[in-house]
Scaffold this motif. Structure first.
Motif, mmCIF file in Angstrom:
data_model
loop_
_atom_site.group_PDB
_atom_site.id
_atom_site.type_symbol
_atom_site.label_atom_id
_atom_site.label_comp_id
_atom_site.label_asym_id
_atom_site.label_seq_id
_atom_site.Cartn_x
_atom_site.Cartn_y
_atom_site.Cartn_z
ATOM 1 N N PRO A 330 0.870 -1.130 0.020
ATOM 2 C CA PRO A 330 -0.060 -0.053 -0.143
ATOM 3 C C PRO A 330 0.911 1.307 0.254
ATOM 4 C CG PRO A 330 -0.844 -1.698 1.625
ATOM 5 C CD PRO A 330 0.521 -2.301 1.091
ATOM 6 N N LEU A 331 1.750 1.380 0.693
ATOM 7 C CA LEU A 331 2.862 2.644 0.893
ATOM 8 C C LEU A 331 3.283 2.855 -0.544
ATOM 9 C CD1 LEU A 331 4.034 2.411 4.405
ATOM 10 C CD2 LEU A 331 2.233 4.060 3.700
ATOM 11 N N THR A 332 3.832 1.695 -1.045
ATOM 12 C CA THR A 332 4.474 2.080 -2.361
ATOM 13 C C THR A 332 3.431 2.460 -3.362
ATOM 14 O OG1 THR A 332 5.790 -0.079 -1.966
ATOM 15 C CG2 THR A 332 5.819 0.827 -4.362
ATOM 16 N N ARG A 333 2.425 1.986 -3.349
ATOM 17 C CA ARG A 333 1.306 2.548 -4.430
ATOM 18 C C ARG A 333 0.909 3.946 -3.863
ATOM 19 N NH1 ARG A 333 -3.525 -1.807 -5.111
ATOM 20 N NH2 ARG A 333 -2.326 -3.556 -6.028
ATOM 21 N N LEU A 334 0.915 4.411 -2.528
ATOM 22 C CA LEU A 334 0.623 5.792 -2.433
ATOM 23 C C LEU A 334 1.841 6.355 -2.884
ATOM 24 C CD1 LEU A 334 -1.186 7.719 -0.928
ATOM 25 C CD2 LEU A 334 -0.074 7.287 1.314
ATOM 26 N N GLY A 335 3.065 5.919 -2.425
ATOM 27 C CA GLY A 335 4.331 6.704 -2.959
ATOM 28 C C GLY A 335 4.369 7.030 -4.382
ATOM 29 N N ILE A 336 3.969 6.191 -5.100
ATOM 30 C CA ILE A 336 3.878 6.342 -6.462
ATOM 31 C C ILE A 336 3.063 7.573 -6.892
ATOM 32 C CG2 ILE A 336 3.330 5.494 -8.875
ATOM 33 C CD1 ILE A 336 4.329 2.549 -8.065
ATOM 34 N N GLY A 337 1.903 7.400 -6.352
ATOM 35 C CA GLY A 337 0.854 8.390 -6.664
ATOM 36 C C GLY A 337 1.298 9.748 -6.071
ATOM 37 N N ALA A 338 1.823 9.865 -5.006
ATOM 38 C CA ALA A 338 2.252 11.004 -4.565
ATOM 39 C C ALA A 338 3.141 11.568 -5.205
ATOM 40 C CB ALA A 338 2.696 11.091 -3.032
ATOM 41 N N ALA A 339 4.285 10.760 -5.696
ATOM 42 C CA ALA A 339 5.372 11.282 -6.319
ATOM 43 C C ALA A 339 4.893 11.794 -7.906
ATOM 44 C CB ALA A 339 6.371 10.160 -6.673
ATOM 45 N N LEU A 340 4.030 11.030 -8.470
ATOM 46 C CA LEU A 340 3.426 11.696 -9.869
ATOM 47 C C LEU A 340 2.749 13.023 -9.645
ATOM 48 C CD1 LEU A 340 2.176 8.378 -11.354
ATOM 49 C CD2 LEU A 340 4.039 9.717 -11.984
ATOM 50 N N GLY A 341 1.863 12.993 -8.398
ATOM 51 C CA GLY A 341 1.105 14.345 -8.055
ATOM 52 C C GLY A 341 2.186 15.454 -7.908
ATOM 53 N N ALA A 342 3.074 15.013 -6.955
ATOM 54 C CA ALA A 342 4.035 16.162 -6.653
ATOM 55 C C ALA A 342 5.054 16.685 -7.928
ATOM 56 C CB ALA A 342 5.244 15.788 -5.646
ATOM 57 N N GLY A 343 5.321 15.447 -8.785
ATOM 58 C CA GLY A 343 6.008 15.861 -10.151
ATOM 59 C C GLY A 343 5.304 16.608 -11.013
ATOM 60 N N GLY A 344 3.929 16.574 -10.910
ATOM 61 C CA GLY A 344 2.915 17.399 -11.821
ATOM 62 C C GLY A 344 3.185 18.889 -11.222
ATOM 63 N N LEU A 345 3.000 18.942 -9.954
ATOM 64 C CA LEU A 345 3.010 20.530 -9.570
ATOM 65 C C LEU A 345 4.345 21.129 -9.546
ATOM 66 C CD1 LEU A 345 1.060 20.052 -6.127
ATOM 67 C CD2 LEU A 345 0.317 21.125 -8.090
#
Length: 622
Positions: A330-345
Motif C-alpha cells: 500500500p505505501l508503495t502505491r501511495l508513494g507512486i501516486g504522491a510522486a506523480l502528483g508532486a511531479g506534476g506540481l
C-alpha cells in the motif's frame, strides 16, 4: 482506476472555474517563489502617492502659486500641463494617464483649456484614460466613458487607453489589460480603445518585441515583484522646483515611457495581484507591468481549457492508477501516486517560473494523488483480508502469536512455510492404554462420548503448546506431534526450555481433567510426553487439493522411539540426550541410562529427577 480517470476528466469539464481558481493561485505562488526580476529601464511610474498628497496639503506657504493650488484633491488639470512639460523636458518618450477626465474640471473651463493646450504642445505623445462601466438593474449594460471632447481633440486621434482590468472570480487581476480590452471590443465594437499600456506602446518605434499570442492561449501578467518594484517617482518631485532639478540631473526619465496614476491608498485604486499581499498593487503599476512585459516579449501564457485536454488528463490518471496497481505494498502505491502528483506540481511551478508557460496540470496532479490513495486503500483492504485468511489458516497448527507474526508479514510467509532444513525440538504425546480404552468405549456404544472426551483433551493440550509458541503438526489417534523452532526460530536453548515448560503444563492440565472425570465416575488417563532434538525438513507438504505444514526427519523418528522407552520406564516426561544438553543443567534431570534406538546408535535418555508436579520451572535463560 478507470473510474478515477473518468472522475478527473468529468470534474475538469463540469467544474472548470473551481479548478482554474486553484490553478491560478498556484501560478501566483510560483511567480512569487521565483522572486523579483529586473524591470526594463524604459518604464517609469509617476505616482500620485501619499507623500505627494501630504506635501501638497501643506503647500500653502509655497513660493509658487501652482503648488498652493494643490491643497485640495482633485488637483487642477492645469497641474498636469506642468507635469507633461517637465516630463518631456527630461527626455520622456511618451506619457499615459491612468486617470479619467470624463467630466469638465471642477475648477472651470479655463482649467480644461490650459490642460488641452498642454496636450497639444505634447505633439501627440500623450494617452488619456477611458473606461467601460457596467450598469446594473433593468436597464443594465456596458457603457464607454471617454475624456471630454476638448481633451480628446487636443490629444489627437487614437490617443485613448482603456483603464479596465479583468477580475478573476477570486478578485485578483491576472490577465493582461490588453486581452480584456480585446474581449470588450467584441461586445461594444471598435469604439473601445486598446488598453492604456498597449496605446502607450504605440509610440515606441524601435526596441519593442511584440509577439502574437498562441492560438487560444491567454496572456497573463508576469509581475516583476511587489509594489514599487517598477521605478516609481512621486509626482511632487516633478512639481517642486528643487526636487525636479535633482530629478533632471539623475537622467531617470530619459527615453522612458511614463505612466501617471494614483498609488495612494486613499484614492482606492489598489488591487489584489501576485506579489501584492495585503498592500495591494496600484492600477497604474498593473498597466506599467504590461508595458514592461510587452517590451520584453514576456507573459505568462495560460493554457486554454478544452474537452480534449481533460480527456487526455483522465487517460493519464488512469495510466497512473494502473501503474500503482502493479505494486502490492500500500505505501508503495501511495508513494507512486504522491510522486506523480508532486511531479506534476513541480513541473507546473517550473514552467511558470522559468519559461512563463502555465500548464493545467493541477487536475492531473490531484488525479494521480487520488489514484495512488485509492489504490493504496484497496491494497490495504486486500492485505488485511489476506492476513486474516492467512491467520485463520495458520492458527490451525501454529500458536496465535506465531500465526499473527506470519500474517503481519505475508510476503515472508511463503519463504517461512516453504521447504527448508532446520533444527527443532519435537514434542510427541500419547495416552497410555488408549487402544484398550477405545475398544471398551466402542463396545458400550459410546463412540460419540469418546470423541468428545478426546477433543476436550486435545483442546487443553493445544492451549498448553500454543502458550509456549509451539507449532501443532498433527494428531494421530490419541497422539499429538508438536514442533518448537519452526517455522519461526527463537534459538535452540529457548526452544528446548519452552518444550519442557509445555510438557509440564500439559501434565497440569491433564491432572485437572482427570479430577473432573473422576468426580463423574469416569476413568482417568495417563499420558507420555517425549522430547527430541535434531534436523528436520519443514514445509507445506501435500497436493494442490490437500496440503499441511509438517516436519520429517530423524528428530521425529527419535521421538517415536523414545515413546516406547518412556512407557517401559514408567516415566511421563522423557527427553533425548540432545535436548538434555540444550537444557544446560537448568532443570533437575535423571539419566535413565543408555538405550538402543532403532536406526541410530545407542544413546542416553533422561527424565525429570522428581515428580513433575513438584518441579518448579527455572527462570528461562537464553
Amino acid at each position: 482506476m478507470v473510474g478515477v480517470g473518468v472522475a478527473t476528466a468529468a470534474f475538469g469539464l463540469l467544474a472548470p472555474e473551481a479548478l482554474e481558481r486553484a490553478e491560478l493561485t498556484i501560478a501566483g505562488g510560483a511567480q512569487e517563489w521565483r522572486g523579483p526580476r529586473k524591470v526594463p529601464g524604459k518604464v517609469v511610474i509617476v505616482a500620485i502617492d501619499d507623500y505627494s498628497l501630504q506635501q501638497s496639503s501643506n503647500a500653502d506657504l509655497a513660493q509658487e502659486e501652482s503648488l498652493r493650488a494643490l491643497q485640495q484633491w482633485p488637483w487642477p488639470r492645469a497641474t498636469y500641463t506642468t507635469v507633461l512639460e517637465r516630463l518631456f523636458a527630461s527626455g520622456a518618450q511618451a506619457v499615459a494617464f491612468d486617470l479619467l477626465f470624463d467630466t469638465p474640471s471642477s475648477y472651470g473651463p479655463s482649467d480644461d483649456a490650459r490642460f488641452a493646450a498642454g496636450l497639444r504642445a505634447s505633439a501627440g505623445r500623450v494617452v488619456l484614460g477611458a473606461q467601460v462601466l457596467e450598469s446594473r438593474g433593468s436597464l443594465g449594460g456596458l457603457s464607454l466613458q471617454t475624456p471630454i471632447a476638448e481633451l480628446k481633440q487636443a490629444a489627437g486621434p487614437r490617443h485613448e487607453g482603456l483603464l479596465n482590468g479583468f477580475l478573476n472570480s477570486d478578485g485578483t487581476i491576472r490577465q493582461r489589460p490588453s486581452h480584456y480590452a480585446n474581449r470588450l471590443r467584441e461586445t461594444l465594437g471598435a469604439q473601445v480603445p486598446p488598453s492604456l499600456g498597449e496605446a502607450l506602446l504605440g509610440f515606441v518605434q524601435t526596441g519593442s518585441r511584440y509577439r502574437e499570442l498562441p492560438n487560444g492561449w491567454i496572456p497573463l501578467l508576469d509581475p516583476y515583484g511587489p509594489p514599487r518594484t517598477i521605478t516609481t517617482i512621486p509626482i511632487w518631485h516633478l512639481l517642486e522646483p528643487n526636487a525636479f532639478q535633482a530629478l533632471q540631473q539623475s537622467q531617470t526619465l530619459r527615453n522612458s515611457l511614463v505612466l501617471i496614476g494614483p498609488t495612494a491608498a486613499v484614492l482606492q485604486d489598489l488591487h489584489h495581484t501576485p506579489f501584492a499581499g495585503l498592500e495591494g498593487m496600484p492600477g497604474v503599476e498593473i498597466h506599467a507591468t504590461e508595458v514592461a512585459n510587452r517590451l520584453e516579449g514576456r507573459a505568462l501564457w495560460w493554457q486554454p481549457s478544452s474537452p480534449l485536454w481533460w480527456m487526455l488528463t483522465g487517460a493519464l490518471v488512469t495510466a497512473a492508477g494502473l501503474l500503482c496497481e502493479r505494486r502490492e505494498r500500500p505505501l508503495t502505491r501511495l508513494g507512486i501516486g504522491a510522486a506523480l502528483g508532486a511531479g506534476g506540481l513541480a513541473l507546473t511551478v517550473l514552467c511558470i517560473s522559468q519559461w512563463g508557460v502555465g500548464l493545467r496540470l493541477l487536475g492531473l496532479s490531484a488525479g494521480c494523488l487520488s489514484a495512488g490513495a485509492i489504490s493504496s486503500g484497496q491494497a490495504t483492504i486486500t492485505l488485511q483480508l489476506n492476513r486474516r485468511r492467512l491467520k485463520r489458516s495458520l492458527s490451525r497448527y501454529l500458536s496465535p502469536a506465531v500465526a499473527a507474526e506470519l500474517a503481519n508479514q505475508p510476503e515472508e510467509a511463503d519463504e517461512l512455510l516453504g521447504g527448508k532444513l532446520t533444527d527443532v525440538v519435537i514434542l510427541m504425546s500419547d495416552i497410555r492404554g488408549f487402544t484398550a480404552y477405545t475398544q471398551a468405549m466402542s463396545g458400550e456404544g459410546r463412540a460419540e462420548e469418546l470423541v468428545s472426551r478426546l477433543n476436550r483433551y486435545f483442546s487443553e493440550l493445544v492451549e498448553a503448546l500454543h502458550a509456549q509458541g509451539a507449532t501443532v503438526d498433527k494428531f494421530i489417534g490419541d497422539a499429538a506431534l508438536a514442533v518448537f523452532g519452526a517455522p519461526i526460530q527463537r534459538g535452540a536453548k529457548a526452544e528446548a526450555d519452552a518444550a519442557l515448560r509445555a510438557a509440564l503444563e500439559m501434565e497440569q492440565r491433564l491432572k485437572a481433567l482427570n479430577a473432573s472425570w473422576q468426580s463423574q465416575g469416569e476413568p482417568t488417563w495417563e499420558q507420555v510426553i517425549v522430547l527430541s532434538y535434531g534436523s528436520v525438513i519443514s514445509g507445506n507438504i501435500g497436493s494442490k487439493r490437500r496440503m499441511d505444514y509438517t516436519v520429517i526427519g530423524d528428530a521425529v523418528n527419535t521421538a517415536s522411539r523414545l515413546e516406547a522407552i518412556a512407557k517401559s520406564t514408567n516415566r511421563s516426561i522423557v527427553i533425548s540426550a540432545a535436548v538434555a544438553e540444550l537444557l544446560d543443567g537448568h532443570w533437575p534431570l535423571e539419566d535413565l541410562g543408555e538405550f538402543p534406538i532403532r536406526g541410530q546408535t545407542p544413546q542416553h535418555v533422561f527424565a525429570l529427577a522428581s515428580d513433575p508436579d513438584a518441579v518448579t520451572p527455572p527462570i528461562c535463560s537464553t
